[in-house]
Scaffold this motif. Structure first.
Motif, PDB file in Angstrom:
ATOM      1  N   ASP A 186      23.455 -16.709 -11.751  1.00  0.00           N
ATOM      2  CA  ASP A 186      22.580 -15.926 -12.626  1.00  0.00           C
ATOM      3  C   ASP A 186      21.103 -16.288 -12.453  1.00  0.00           C
ATOM      4  O   ASP A 186      20.226 -15.576 -12.956  1.00  0.00           O
ATOM      5  N   LEU A 187      20.824 -17.377 -11.752  1.00  0.00           N
ATOM      6  CA  LEU A 187      19.444 -17.831 -11.577  1.00  0.00           C
ATOM      7  C   LEU A 187      18.836 -17.360 -10.264  1.00  0.00           C
ATOM      8  O   LEU A 187      17.652 -17.591 -10.011  1.00  0.00           O
ATOM      9  N   GLU A 190      15.167 -15.872  -9.734  1.00  0.00           N
ATOM     10  CA  GLU A 190      14.294 -16.347 -10.799  1.00  0.00           C
ATOM     11  C   GLU A 190      13.380 -17.478 -10.337  1.00  0.00           C
ATOM     12  O   GLU A 190      12.326 -17.714 -10.902  1.00  0.00           O
ATOM     13  N   ILE A 198       7.460 -19.576 -11.111  1.00  0.00           N
ATOM     14  CA  ILE A 198       8.658 -19.750 -11.932  1.00  0.00           C
ATOM     15  C   ILE A 198       8.299 -19.546 -13.399  1.00  0.00           C
ATOM     16  O   ILE A 198       7.339 -20.129 -13.910  1.00  0.00           O
ATOM     17  N   SER A 199       9.066 -18.721 -14.080  1.00  0.00           N
ATOM     18  CA  SER A 199       8.794 -18.385 -15.480  1.00  0.00           C
ATOM     19  C   SER A 199       8.845 -19.632 -16.357  1.00  0.00           C
ATOM     20  O   SER A 199       9.661 -20.537 -16.160  1.00  0.00           O
ATOM     21  N   PHE A 202      11.977 -21.384 -17.955  1.00  0.00           N
ATOM     22  CA  PHE A 202      12.823 -22.349 -17.257  1.00  0.00           C
ATOM     23  C   PHE A 202      12.199 -23.747 -17.208  1.00  0.00           C
ATOM     24  O   PHE A 202      12.772 -24.662 -16.607  1.00  0.00           O
ATOM     25  N   HIS A 250      16.038 -24.871  -7.708  1.00  0.00           N
ATOM     26  CA  HIS A 250      15.171 -24.113  -6.797  1.00  0.00           C
ATOM     27  C   HIS A 250      15.675 -24.189  -5.366  1.00  0.00           C
ATOM     28  O   HIS A 250      15.671 -23.192  -4.641  1.00  0.00           O
ATOM     29  N   THR A 253      18.602 -21.700  -4.973  1.00  0.00           N
ATOM     30  CA  THR A 253      18.473 -20.302  -5.399  1.00  0.00           C
ATOM     31  C   THR A 253      17.270 -19.587  -4.794  1.00  0.00           C
ATOM     32  O   THR A 253      17.287 -18.366  -4.653  1.00  0.00           O
ATOM     33  N   CYS A 254      16.217 -20.318  -4.446  1.00  0.00           N
ATOM     34  CA  CYS A 254      15.025 -19.666  -3.902  1.00  0.00           C
ATOM     35  C   CYS A 254      15.253 -19.229  -2.464  1.00  0.00           C
ATOM     36  O   CYS A 254      14.873 -18.138  -2.061  1.00  0.00           O
TER      37      CYS A 254
END
Length: 503
Positions: A186-187, A190, A198-199, A202, A250, A253-254
């Motif tokens: 889910d990340l 993001e 990054i928001s 988080f 990160h 997921t990045c």
């Protein structure tokens, strides 16, 4: 001045080396040259520099301290060419440096990148586009590398040696692995690059370790954590118990290592020095001054007065600039500009040692891949790359990487005088990997010591509030509260150039 020595193990030195014991045995004779590259002695030149008279004064709009990724990205982003780059070493690159061996450059630092996602920072992507490094692929919605000859074929990317056995992947293929990626699913999308995108929702993840985060949601075991730690050390210089969950998540997921088959791996033989060269080629060569140590900065009458030592000629200069972009390592600020050091005191650096082992063409190494991962009880050894996978026409250079705990800076410096042991251990590890003694095929060895190679993203590091512009002095570099990644370093230089241009 770089402390560079070309050390031939012959004559009396062989007698000294041969008397040492290694793994309980007499150290064998070494019949190849070893070159040690370190700038650890440079700081001692400051005491001498202060005593020297100022031989020249130079005026410029902007002084850039550091000729690494962030410094050159800043230079490429300034609105005019009225700037000077001062680089401590005799060549550009910093932690993305390279060594020339028989007219071909081989990496001595960061050595690969991935295809860039469409939602990465626009300014960084635009700079890479302007440098003719990437182009947008509307079919895949990705930014591809133009020089595709440097892409590593998927079946040649990686081999994993895990405690004596070859494995398909560093992360064990198990239900725990499946649950791990399910947890992060889910990340995806993001956690962007640069990491400043990054928001804030988080940011709490920057205050819990990656280990504690995983332990909260998964039934983790030591085998799984050892694999995670290997990958965290490889990119971030710290284990899952040292780095924040924000940094760890990160990583997975990045850059979708395991989920997006369209993500290509880009690795020229010179590694990320490729980016250094591309940027340097766009800049006036007279504006770049290597072998120049900046050892003092102060603001006087609305101008920055910078003390510089030309370490090659031992000449002291003064540079007067309207603005300064400091892209050097921030731990040095305690000597150069002490008041600026306070906001960077939390930064911990990990020391690295890179060893290039040049082999004769006669040896064959079946099963070799570009990246040969190596997990063993020695957690400092992170495996090695094989240049033959990158370019068949050049010499075979096996480049080994060591990451030491952040408190062992002086131990790394001691390798300058006790290099033989780590070189022999490296050759032994490579021989163990191939199940073949490669020692007789070694032609020469190059050892690069990086006492402060990368900032470790420990708890609170990525979200700490820092003032990166003060009175015309801007700060760039991955060690300004960013991840130790090329794209973050590039963006930090771009932002620093924007800040000083608006003052």
């Amino acid at each position: 001045m770089d402390r560079r020595q070309f050390l031939y193990l012959s004559g009396g030195l062989i007698t000294i080396v041969a008397c040492k014991k290694w793994n309980g045995k007499i150290v064998p004779k070494l019949n190849f040259p070893i070159r040690i590259d370190s700038n650890s002695a440079t700081g001692h030149l400051v005491k001498s520099a202060i005593q020297l008279p100022i031989t020249s004064t130079v005026l410029t709009e902007t002084l850039i301290v550091g000729g690494g990724i962030s410094g050159l990205a800043a230079a490429c982003s300034l609105p005019s060419n009225d700037f000077i780059v001062c680089e401590l070493n005799s060549s550009l690159g910093g932690t993305s440096s390279a060594i020339s061996i028989n007219n071909t450059r081989y990496s001595q630092g960061a050595h690969y990148e991935h295809t860039y996602l469409h939602n990465y920072g626009k300014e960084g992507l635009e700079l890479l586009k302007k440098l003719d490094i990437i182009q947008f692929n509307s079919h895949t919605n990705l930014w591809d590398f133009i020089d595709q000859q440097h892409l590593i074929a998927p079946d040649q990317e990686e081999a994993c040696y895990v405690h004596g056995e070859m494995k398909a992947s560093i992360l064990p293929n198990s239900d725990l692995r499946k649950n791990f990626f399910s947890l992060l699913q889910d990340l995806k999308g993001e956690f962007l690059l640069p990491s400043t995108l990054i928001s804030s929702k988080f940011h709490d993840l920057d205050h819990i370790t990656f280990y504690d985060y995983l332990n909260k949601y998964l039934p983790i075991d030591s085998t799984f954590i050892n694999a995670i730690d290997y990958q965290m050390l490889d990119d971030y210089g710290g284990t899952s118990k040292q780095i924040s969950a924000l940094a760890g998540i990160h990583y997975y997921t990045c850059r979708p290592y395991y989920t997006n088959k369209n993500i290509a791996l880009f690795s020229p033989t010179e590694g990320n020095y490729y980016f250094i060269k591309k940027m340097a080629d766009r800049l006036p060569s007279d504006n770049i001054q290597c072998d120049h140590l900046v050892f003092g900065m102060k603001k006087e009458t609305n101008k920055w007065h910078i003390d510089v030592l030309d370490t090659k000629n031992m000449l002291r200069k003064k540079i007067i600039a309207n603005t300064v972009i400091y892209g050097g390592q921030k731990h040095a600020l305690q000597y150069i500009h002490p008041s600026s050091h306070l906001q960077f005191k939390d930064v911990s650096y990990t020391p690295w040692v890179i060893i290039n082992v040049v082999l004769t063409d006669a040896i064959t190494l079946p099963g070799s891949k570009w990246q040969n991962d190596f997990i063993s009880p020695d957690m400092t050894f992170l495996g090695f790359t094989d240049s033959k996978i990158q370019n068949q026409d050049h010499e075979r250079v096996l480049t080994a990487y060591y990451c030491f705990p952040d408190m062992h800076h002086y131990s790394v410096q001691n390798i300058e005088t006790s290099y033989d042991i780590i070189v022999l251990e490296t050759i032994q590890k490579m021989s163990t990997y191939y199940k073949k003694d490669i020692s007789n095929a070694v032609k020469e060895v190059y050892v690069k010591l990086l006492g402060h190679a990368m900032p470790i993203p420990k708890l609170g590091y990525l979200t700490k509030s820092r003032n990166l512009l003060t009175d015309g002095l801007a700060f760039a570099g991955a060690d300004t509260g960013r991840l130790p990644l090329l794209f973050d370093a590039i963006d930090s230089g771009i932002q620093a150039a924007k800040m000083v241009s608006n003052t």
